[in-house]
Motif scaffolding. Structure first.
Motif, PDB file in Angstrom:
ATOM      1  N   SER A 248      -6.987  -1.821   0.417  1.00  0.00           N
ATOM      2  CA  SER A 248      -6.963  -1.143  -0.686  1.00  0.00           C
ATOM      3  C   SER A 248      -5.603  -1.240  -1.318  1.00  0.00           C
ATOM      4  O   SER A 248      -5.373  -0.862  -2.317  1.00  0.00           O
ATOM      5  CB  SER A 248      -7.385   0.571  -0.435  1.00  0.00           C
ATOM      6  OG  SER A 248      -6.152   0.891   0.322  1.00  0.00           O
ATOM      7  N   GLY A 249      -4.601  -1.934  -0.625  1.00  0.00           N
ATOM      8  CA  GLY A 249      -3.303  -2.122  -1.127  1.00  0.00           C
ATOM      9  C   GLY A 249      -3.574  -3.177  -2.245  1.00  0.00           C
ATOM     10  O   GLY A 249      -2.664  -3.146  -3.348  1.00  0.00           O
ATOM     11  N   GLY A 250      -4.596  -4.239  -1.897  1.00  0.00           N
ATOM     12  CA  GLY A 250      -4.586  -5.189  -3.239  1.00  0.00           C
ATOM     13  C   GLY A 250      -3.610  -6.063  -3.144  1.00  0.00           C
ATOM     14  O   GLY A 250      -2.548  -6.225  -2.359  1.00  0.00           O
ATOM     15  N   GLU A 281      -0.708  -1.375   2.678  1.00  0.00           N
ATOM     16  CA  GLU A 281      -1.264  -0.533   1.530  1.00  0.00           C
ATOM     17  C   GLU A 281      -0.266  -0.189   0.518  1.00  0.00           C
ATOM     18  O   GLU A 281      -0.779  -0.263  -0.742  1.00  0.00           O
ATOM     19  CB  GLU A 281      -1.701   0.727   2.142  1.00  0.00           C
ATOM     20  CG  GLU A 281      -2.196   1.811   1.174  1.00  0.00           C
ATOM     21  CD  GLU A 281      -2.720   3.006   1.986  1.00  0.00           C
ATOM     22  OE1 GLU A 281      -2.200   3.344   2.660  1.00  0.00           O
ATOM     23  OE2 GLU A 281      -3.561   3.785   1.284  1.00  0.00           O
ATOM     24  N   GLY A 284       1.192  -4.284  -0.809  1.00  0.00           N
ATOM     25  CA  GLY A 284       0.149  -5.415  -1.143  1.00  0.00           C
ATOM     26  C   GLY A 284       0.297  -6.681  -0.523  1.00  0.00           C
ATOM     27  O   GLY A 284       1.286  -6.855   0.716  1.00  0.00           O
TER      28      GLY A 284
END
Lengths: 379, 620
Positions: A248-250, A281, A284
């Protein structure tokens, strides 16, 4: 004592001549810089993982202070001394491991701690340094590459503490110690043929272990690693939550202090073993790459120190310490990102916790000692 | 050794560097694998994990809407929401649970059942969630707990709303009650809308108007942590509360009817003929709906279920009785309107009737000695059976059925309370279909006096009376007149629904039928003359006595010899004022005996109450 004769044959520069403060303190500038950057980054993530409270950070700072002191102290010790101490350290450490199994405290379901009344002590931590020291000494006693029998002797020296620690049970530490011992053997010239043979034998060996050597719950643990979704609220939970956090950190992350997985308690062990997930998270992929780069630079400096070291003992020890540091990193990040099974290995210098921090910094103290106690050779 | 040292040294350095390079290559491969993994997680699968992470942290908590109130036509609350206090224990705040439970037991009543429920819930709820130990604390218990609260950390008194029916029994059947949602209802309802709601309408208006009363659920979106504890509220969508309902029922009439029935099983329905509003609807005995709200005890329930008078049975909607003589005004009108008879037509009543081709079988009149020469007026006023035996034969069952159908006999009225039964108005076609038999002429004869197959519900009888009183213009009976938005106060009136009017041929025929009903109450020979005395307005009506027990051909029915449960039902249909009908009342008193003596006085009590509230005094 052969290896230590070598420096004596060269014309070393006289100590104290045109040297800065760092050199006078036997500290290595580039290594120190890398460690401080990493430590600072670690404290920042710890602040976030601790929910924006400073108490974890303050306690960790105290530990860093202690660890730096140990590092500076060890940096003053010439490698020659370490060479002399290794057997005693190894024997004492192994004795303590036996003692821990006999009378040790049980913490988190494993016997690791020895309560000496004034301090709780984990002998396995000391063995992280004692084993590579002992093995380096063992190999350095004869010219390299070592003979088969010397290798076998080294293997025996390594296997005893590794098994004792695995029995506690502390799989992570025994794995680290085994790899540190292996690195000494490998860097010392373990023949490729032997290595290849052992690898070939490992495949049927693993199958035999799976079929006959493992208990059901152990097999289950391996299966859970292979497919964490099977057991989402049991042992798979850690991995699912940490991959969610990282994923979800991308690319750019949610930003410092904005990690939701970690702040909402979904991520277990978020300030200790799973702190890399918090990092991933919040910062990234870019942040993770930067973190890996800092680790690479530290390890690279360590390997450089090893290659320019002047005797086999220093070379093998410095090389093993550097590569083991890398193993720490890869086992931890591999575990947190779901590539490896869950074994209790902290993210070096970033995870909250004192004991491993002190051991790691002691290792860097040895690296610095190796580098700063050199006598310059004519090249 | 010394000599080879340097050589060895250079060889060892070469070896070492080779090994370091090998290690670096190996670890770079591993690091690339790690980076590939991170790239997969954070770039390729990012959207997937972002969704998972959102799901992880945002929880939706329902806010149940407040159930609408139910008022009677005067604004008296029939169903309200009362604050109720429960005792809850939050486990994580309690050091010694056993000591706390023991200490609480000294202050409030804690039954073994309460403890069992607590222990059961204890393992299902998380440590920070409150677990109810006691529900519906009395005011005294709340006070005692408040004083002793410092002794019990982790013990809280929580307030909620619970349905309350202040009018109790007499309105139980109309208003109905709510109860805990059961499995069957779960399949029917929109579960999302009932998130957080524990109760649902089970009977009566509470059931029929469930959708209106319930409202729409609201939501609170909040961040929660892994164990579900609320961390931060994100936003709130307030619930849309249920609408308040205004009933057409007048609770005073309801009480008057119930009192007048005085414990006898029966039903009373009062309808406004001008719009179909149901003013009273009593099924006696009733039950206290409050018993059902939070789960009735099995003891109380079996008492209600096993009561021979069947308090849970809604006689108004589901009680199907032979109408007896109450159908006579309708058949009288049928005879006149179809031209079968005229107002002057007379029949000699010797006390019995025989079909022309079957002289042996005698259809008795209730009056053994007979009524002598009887015209249509006298046939209604004195309730001469023989007149209707003969009229029925002349009309034939199909014409009777078709005429009665206009008034709703044999069909559900469509009142806005579910569970209604339709009664029965027989016909040749019905008998062939339902029984597979031909219609017998004798069956037509007894249908003429409302016996045989004919069945009506009290609601049908009053609705038909209202249509008759209003000269053929009818409205669908209904109990809800308006819905009120409790926030804006906006009131939406529900318009009465006009029914297809009964075809009218001659006003004089209707006059004749209605005058005869007037005479039933107001002439010295009328069967209900007793209730006409000192009545506030002129009442018109018709008594009826429905046979439960068939008397053999040569036997005689003797009321005091027949077991009470086999005694005739007493019926009365009526309206008032005669000159300007405002209320039509039907009464059934089960096993009450004669309509005139048992049922009519109940109607009179309703009229008294109705006209007293209208400011009409006795002796209008």
């Amino acid at each position: 004592m052969r290896a230590l004769d070598i420096p004596l044959t060269g014309r070393g520069s006289s100590p104290g001549q045109r040297r800065g403060l760092l050199a006078r303190m036997h500290l290595d500038g580039p290594l120190l810089l890398g460690l401080f950057v990493l430590g600072g980054l670690g404290l920042a993530v710890l602040y976030s993982a601790g929910g924006g409270h400073t108490d974890l950070v303050v306690r960790q700072l105290l530990r860093i202070g202690l660890a730096v002191a140990v590092m500076v102290l060890l940096a003053q010790v010439p490698p020659r001394r370490l060479y002399q101490w290794s057997p005693w350290l190894f024997i004492a450490g192994t004795g303590l491991l036996v003692a821990v199994l006999a009378v040790g405290d049980i913490g988190k379901g494993a016997q690791r701690w020895l309560d000496l009344g004034f301090v709780r002590f984990q002998p396995s931590e000391a063995m992280k340094l004692a084993v590579p020291m002992m093995l380096a000494r063992h190999l350095a006693q004869k010219p390299l590459p070592p003979s088969f029998w010397r290798l076998l002797g080294g293997l025996l020296l390594m296997v005893v503490p590794v098994l004792l620690i695995a029995k506690q049970p502390d799989l992570g530490t025994s794995l680290l110690i085994a790899s540190s011992g292996f690195f000494v053997l490998f860097l010392g010239g373990l023949s490729w043929r032997l290595l290849g043979g052992a690898t070939v034998l490992a495949v049927p060996g693993a199958w035999i272990l799976w079929e006959y050597g493992m208990k059901d719950y152990q097999r289950q643990r391996v299966l859970t690693f292979l497919n964490p979704q099977e057991d989402p609220l049991g042992s798979g939970y850690h991995i699912i939550q940490s991959t969610i956090a990282i994923g979800s950190g991308g690319t750019y992350g949610k930003g410092w202090l904005n990690g939701t997985q970690s702040h909402l308690d979904f991520l277990p062990e978020r300030s200790t073993d799973f702190i890399f997930a918090v990092f991933g998270e919040e910062f990234g992929l870019i942040g993770a790459l930067v973190l890996l780069l800092i680790y690479m630079l530290i390890v690279g400096r360590g390997l450089y120190i090893a290659t320019v070291a002047q005797d086999s003992f220093s070379r093998l020890l410095a090389g093993s310490i550097s590569l083991t540091f890398l193993v720490y990193l890869l086992v931890n990040t591999g575990m947190v990102s779901g590539l490896l099974p869950v074994v209790g290995v902290p993210l070096p210098l970033v995870s909250y916790g004192g004991t491993s921090l002190v051991t790691l910094m002691a290792g860097f103290g040895i690296l610095m000692a190796v580098h700063t106690h050199r006598r310059l050779l004519p090249t | 050794m010394e000599r080879v040292a340097l050589n060895d040294h250079l060889r060892e350095i070469r070896l070492f560097r080779g090994r370091v390079i090998a290690s670096i290559v190996f670890f770079i491969l591993l690091i690339l694998a790690l980076i590939a993994r991170l790239y997969w997680l954070q770039v390729l699968q990012h959207a997937h994990f972002r969704t998972l992470s959102e799901d992880n942290r945002v929880k939706i908590f329902p806010i149940p809407p407040t159930r609408g109130l139910i008022y009677d036509r005067n604004g008296t609350v029939l169903a309200g929401n009362l604050p109720s206090y429960a005792l809850e224990i939050t486990r994580e705040q309690v050091d010694d649970l056993d000591a706390t439970l023991a200490g609480l037991a000294e202050i409030v009543d804690v039954s073994p059942a309460d403890l069992r429920r607590f222990q059961r819930l204890r393992w299902r709820k998380r440590a920070f969630e409150g677990i109810p130990l006691r529900l519906r604390l009395s005011a005294e218990e709340v006070a005692r707990l408040a004083v002793n609260r410092y002794r019990f950390p982790g013990v809280d008194i929580t307030a909620g709303l619970t349905r309350h029916y202040p009018q109790g029994g007499p309105l139980g059947h109309v208003v109905g009650y709510v109860g805990r949602i059961n499995e069957r209802e779960l399949e029917r309802i929109d579960e999302a809308n009932y998130a957080g709601t524990n109760h649902i309408g089970k009977t009566g208006v509470e059931l029929t108007y469930e959708d209106v009363l319930h409202g729409t659920v609201g939501y609170r979106r909040a961040e929660v942590n892994a164990v579900g504890r609320l961390v931060r509220e994100l936003d709130v969508t307030p619930p849309d509360p249920g609408r308040n309902l205004y009933l057409t029922i007048d609770h005073r009439l309801q009480h008057a009817a119930e009192e007048s029935l005085a414990g006898r099983a029966g039903a009373v329905v009062a309808i406004d003929p001008n719009n179909g509003e149901v003013l009273a609807m009593v099924s006696n005995p009733g039950f206290d709906p409050n018993l059902f709200v939070n789960g009735i005890s099995s003891k109380a329930y079996s008492a209600l279920r096993d009561d021979p008078d069947r308090p849970l049975f809604n006689r108004v909607l589901r009680g199907q009785y032979p109408p007896g003589s109450t159908v006579k005004p309708f058949y009288a009108l049928a005879g006149l309107e179809t031209g079968t008879v005229d107002a002057k037509h007379r029949v000699f009543c010797p006390g019995y009737y025989s079909l022309p081709n079957d002289e042996d079988h005698k259809y008795r009149d209730w009056k053994k000695t007979g009524h002598g020469w009887t015209d249509v007026n006298k046939s209604v006023v004195q309730s001469c059976d023989v007149y209707y035996y003969e009229l029925a034969v002349k009309l034939g069952i199909d014409r009777m059925h078709d005429f009665m159908d206009h008034f709703g006999f044999g069909r559900v009225t469509g009142v806005d309370i579910s569970g209604e039964l339709g009664g029965l108005m027989p016909s040749r076609e019905w008998k062939r279909r339902a029984r597979g038999q031909a219609w017998f002429p004798g069956e037509t004869v007894i249908t003429g006096i409302g016996q045989g197959f004919t069945l009506v519900t009290p609601l049908q009888l009053s609705a038909a009376t209202a249509v008759l009183a209003n000269r053929g213009v009818g409205y669908r009976p209904h109990v809800v007149s308006a819905e009120e938005n409790p926030i804006t106060g906006e009131i939406a009136i529900i318009d009465p629904e006009a029914l297809p009017p009964v075809p009218r041929r001659k006003e004089a025929n209707w006059d004749a039928a209605l005058t005869a009903m007037f005479d039933v109450v107001n002439s010295p020979s009328g069967t209900a003359r007793r209730i006409g005395i000192d009545a506030p307005v002129h009442i018109a009506g018709k008594t009826g006595t429905a046979q439960v027990f068939t008397v053999g051909q040569e036997e005689e029915y003797k009321e005091n010899e027949v077991h009470e449960k086999l005694r005739d039902h007493a019926l009365f249909m009526s309206y008032a004022p005669y000159e300007d009908p405002q209320i039509a009342v039907a009464v059934v008193v089960e096993h009450g005996g004669h309509g005139g003596s048992a049922a009519a006085p109940v109607a009179r009590a309703v009229y008294d109450a109705f006209f007293a509230s209208q400011g009409v005094s006795d002796g209008n």
